[in-house]
Design an enzyme around this catalytic site. Structure first.
Site, PDB file in Angstrom:
ATOM      1  N   GLU A 273      42.446   4.536  32.399  1.00  0.00           N
ATOM      2  CA  GLU A 273      41.811   3.844  31.277  1.00  0.00           C
ATOM      3  C   GLU A 273      40.323   3.621  31.517  1.00  0.00           C
ATOM      4  O   GLU A 273      39.530   3.627  30.576  1.00  0.00           O
ATOM      5  CB  GLU A 273      42.523   2.513  30.999  1.00  0.00           C
ATOM      6  CG  GLU A 273      43.952   2.664  30.505  1.00  0.00           C
ATOM      7  CD  GLU A 273      44.080   3.514  29.251  1.00  0.00           C
ATOM      8  OE1 GLU A 273      43.127   3.521  28.444  1.00  0.00           O
ATOM      9  OE2 GLU A 273      45.122   4.173  29.084  1.00  0.00           O
TER      10      GLU A 273
ATOM     11  N   HIS B 296      38.420   6.513  30.243  1.00  0.00           N
ATOM     12  CA  HIS B 296      38.092   6.367  28.816  1.00  0.00           C
ATOM     13  C   HIS B 296      36.897   5.435  28.636  1.00  0.00           C
ATOM     14  O   HIS B 296      36.005   5.688  27.810  1.00  0.00           O
ATOM     15  CB  HIS B 296      39.288   5.781  28.061  1.00  0.00           C
ATOM     16  CG  HIS B 296      40.391   6.750  27.772  1.00  0.00           C
ATOM     17  ND1 HIS B 296      40.183   7.940  27.130  1.00  0.00           N
ATOM     18  CD2 HIS B 296      41.728   6.680  28.021  1.00  0.00           C
ATOM     19  CE1 HIS B 296      41.341   8.577  26.989  1.00  0.00           C
ATOM     20  NE2 HIS B 296      42.288   7.834  27.529  1.00  0.00           N
TER      21      HIS B 296
END
Length: 697
Positions: free
Chosen positions: A475, A478
């Protein structure tokens, strides 16, 4: 005084969540839609001939108030949903959809964009990013239906509103189903095999849910639940997997997602037909790097056979282990438990014991953040004075060295971390942008990472599983994609790339989880403070490939299910969700009673709850094709190196959607991606190291 009606005065425009209440949302959404309509109407009514400056630039500036209100609504519904917030979301979902259609399908605005697009070959004075923006706005509107006649646009708007309402309904039903099906047991010994702190956390969860003296295991989003690998009681394992796979089922009419998803796929198919496509999958893939459903079929078919072969070999070993325990009816709920036992015997790795070495803050500071600091020259500075969307969220200022080795820094963005599961928070893990980077608007990025780690018992440290460590790295990949964006226009900012390649940067970032220089820094015992012993590091690295056949089969199962649902033709009906699912898996050659899909249809949130992965779940594997090749490039050239990081950042992370992200890959590798690295990563290769994957038909 509605704080959403004006830009936030907090650093970098971080929404003032402490001042925002649910009653502020509806007025801000209403005002935002009205303001946006007026802005677009002014563009449409401009008597001057259409140009980039008088059409595209004001379109990029428009909708600021609406974007602000929608962003806050999305953050609150996803992270701290209540009945009041769900009602607002349900009421405004179709209204917002209708508004989006009115703006996107406005014939006067489209006529201006069409004229600008047609004149591009002879237009001078535009930058490559300007030209990309014209192409993007034009394609967005064509694929959305701007070339339909008035009746067609009206029907399309009706379908889009129905789709929005059904997606919201699916998400709400699934959330309620997951909460109601959390496994509740009466005695601690039924959770034998879990650590003492995990059992204490289960007792705390049960008490908070109104069941004092009992124990509750919440359900994470995928089919496989982490506790299945450790629970020694077979009956508990069976009950836990049944609770997971039963989410959204017909046993509870109040949370049955079947009717919703059947109607949703039918409406999506009708919309695709209206737009001139054979089905929803074709309409989606037309705007992706894959180019065609046939190209995806070819790619996936090259994985199914090798994955089944490896999974069959894994199964044979586990069946033998279970038989030694007197189990002659090996089942799906046994796989994770015996896989963990086999891994422990082969590599002397005990996943439960390893949690002692993965404290959340240490993983973040010495692992996730440290890798980014080494690669990109940033520094993460926590800002306890700033408040995120919930009291549990933490905020960091992201500072950038002016040059390698320099002392002076500049703030490039904010990072918000929300790591814990709680009631009202949707499952899974995701990144979101609260503020998009844009040179045109003068905005720097504010991004969030949202995980679902089980809260520890009071006074206990936050310990992660290996999978949760991987998710944290993923994550943050991202997040870096959003934080490092350096584009002019919001439409092209950060992760605004084709859906089937958006996972590429985040999956590359997983490489650093096992990097030899880094792992001993963040894998440290909370008891002794000592790093994970070198022998254990080697064992963890060796064990990381174990179970690759299982993981690939369950991933392919979900991927092929998604494509099956979204290849339905307009007018084609599905009467039985479970029968359709079984037939689709059998037809694809991926049906396996011991390996359920990573997501079954009834709780496939990615594709049925508006997360944007409908007909696009293949993108995880498609992006991993490029990721595996890029990871080999990092390894071949020295790994955690600032020069490599700067090259990856400049060519991939910083450009957002302002250019073809695969062109950035080709600059790194000097060629198209090859499938060999992906096969080798999962132990599926047959010695072929050069076969090129077809990224375009």
């Amino acid at each position: 005084m509605n704080p959403l009606l004006h830009a936030s005065t907090l650093p970098l425009g971080l929404p003032d969540f402490a001042a925002i209440s649910p009653e502020h949302l509806a007025p801000a959404l209403d005002a935002g839609m009205a303001e946006h309509r007026a802005e677009v109407a002014a563009i449409a009514a401009d008597p001057a001939p259409p140009t980039f400056v008088n059409t595209l630039v004001p379109l990029e500036r428009s909708g600021a108030l609406l974007d602000r209100a929608m962003t806050v609504l999305g953050a609150l519904v996803a992270n701290r949903s209540t009945d009041e917030l769900r009602a607002i979301d349900a009421a405004y979902s179709p209204l917002l959809c209708a508004h989006h259609d009115a703006v996107t399908l406005d014939p006067a605005v489209f006529a201006r964009i069409e004229a600008i697009h047609q004149s591009l070959p002879t237009t001078t004075g535009l930058t490559p990013e300007d030209r990309r923006l014209v192409e993007r706005h034009h394609r967005d509107r064509v694929l959305a239906g701007a070339r339909l006649d008035e009746a067609g646009r009206a029907r399309l708007t009706e379908l889009n509103q129905r789709i929005a309402a059904l997606q919201t309904r699916f998400e709400q039903l699934l959330l309620r189903s997951a909460e109601s099906r959390a496994l509740l047991v009466d005695r601690a010994d039924e959770l034998d095999g879990l650590s003492a702190d995990a059992i204490a956390a289960a007792a705390d969860a049960a008490e908070r849910a109104g069941h004092p003296g009992r124990y509750q295991l919440a359900l994470v989003l995928p089919t496989g639940q982490p506790a299945l690998a450790r629970l020694t009681r077979r009956a508990t394992r069976q009950a836990l997997l049944a609770a997971s796979t039963g989410r959204g089922g017909p046993h509870d009419p109040d949370t049955d997602t079947g009717p919703v998803l059947r109607e949703l796929t039918a409406v999506r198919a009708e919309r695709a037909g209206l737009l001139g496509f054979a089905g929803h999958a074709d309409s989606v893939v037309a705007d992706q790097t894959a180019g065609s459903v046939e190209a995806i079929d070819d790619f996936l078919s090259r994985l199914v056979g090798p994955a089944r072969v490896v999974a069959d070999a894994e199964r044979a070993e586990l069946v033998a282990l279970a038989a030694a325990d007197g189990i002659d009816d090996f089942a799906a709920h046994d796989w994770a438990f015996y896989a963990q036992r086999a891994r422990g015997r082969r590599h002397q790795v005990d996943a439960a014991a390893l949690r002692e070495y993965f404290k959340l803050d240490t993983v973040l500071q010495e692992g996730v953040f440290a890798a980014a600091e080494r690669l990109y020259g940033i520094r993460m500075v926590e800002r306890p004075d700033l408040v995120g969307h919930t009291a549990q969220a933490r905020v960091w200022e992201v500072r950038q060295q002016a040059a390698p080795g320099a002392d002076d820094e500049q703030t490039i963005g904010l990072f918000v971390g929300d790591f814990f599961a709680r009631e009202g928070k949707r499952g899974g893990a995701w990144m979101n942008s609260l503020v998009l980077q844009s040179d045109l608007l003068g905005d720097k990025p504010v991004v969030t990472n949202n995980l679902n780690i089980a809260p520890p018992a009071p006074g206990q440290p936050v310990l992660l599983t290996l999978d949760e460590v991987r998710t944290a790295f993923h994550e943050f990949g991202h997040a870096l994609h959003g934080l490092f964006s350096r584009v002019r226009y919001p439409r092209l900012s950060g992760t605004a790339v084709p859906r089937d390649i958006v996972e590429y940067p985040s999956q590359v970032n997983e490489l650093w989880m096992y990097w030899p220089e880094l792992l001993p820094r963040f894998a440290r015992s909370v008891v002794t403070g000592e790093p994970l012993p070198p022998a254990q590091v080697a064992a963890v690295l060796a064990a990381s490939r174990d179970g690759s056949g299982y993981r690939m089969v369950e991933m392919l199962g979900a991927t092929l299910l998604d494509l099956a649902w979204h290849r339905l033709a307009p007018g084609e009906q599905v009467d039985d969700v479970d029968a359709f699912e079984a037939a689709a898996l059998e037809r694809a050659g991926i049906a396996d009673p011991h390996i359920p899909p990573r997501y079954r249809s009834r709780y496939f949130q990615h594709i049925f709850a508006g997360a944007g992965y409908a007909a696009g779940y293949y993108s995880y594997l498609w992006a991993e094709l490029v990721d595996a090749d890029t990871s080999e490039w990092f390894v071949e050239n020295g790994g955690l190196d600032r020069d490599l990081g700067d090259r990856f950042r400049a060519g991939i992370l910083a450009v957002g959607g302002s250019r073809d992200i695969l062109d950035g890959f080709r600059e790194l590798r000097g060629r198209d991606p090859e499938i060999g690295p992906l096969l080798r990563r999962h132990g599926l290769d047959s010695g072929d190291r050069t076969e090129s994957a077809t990224l375009r038909p």
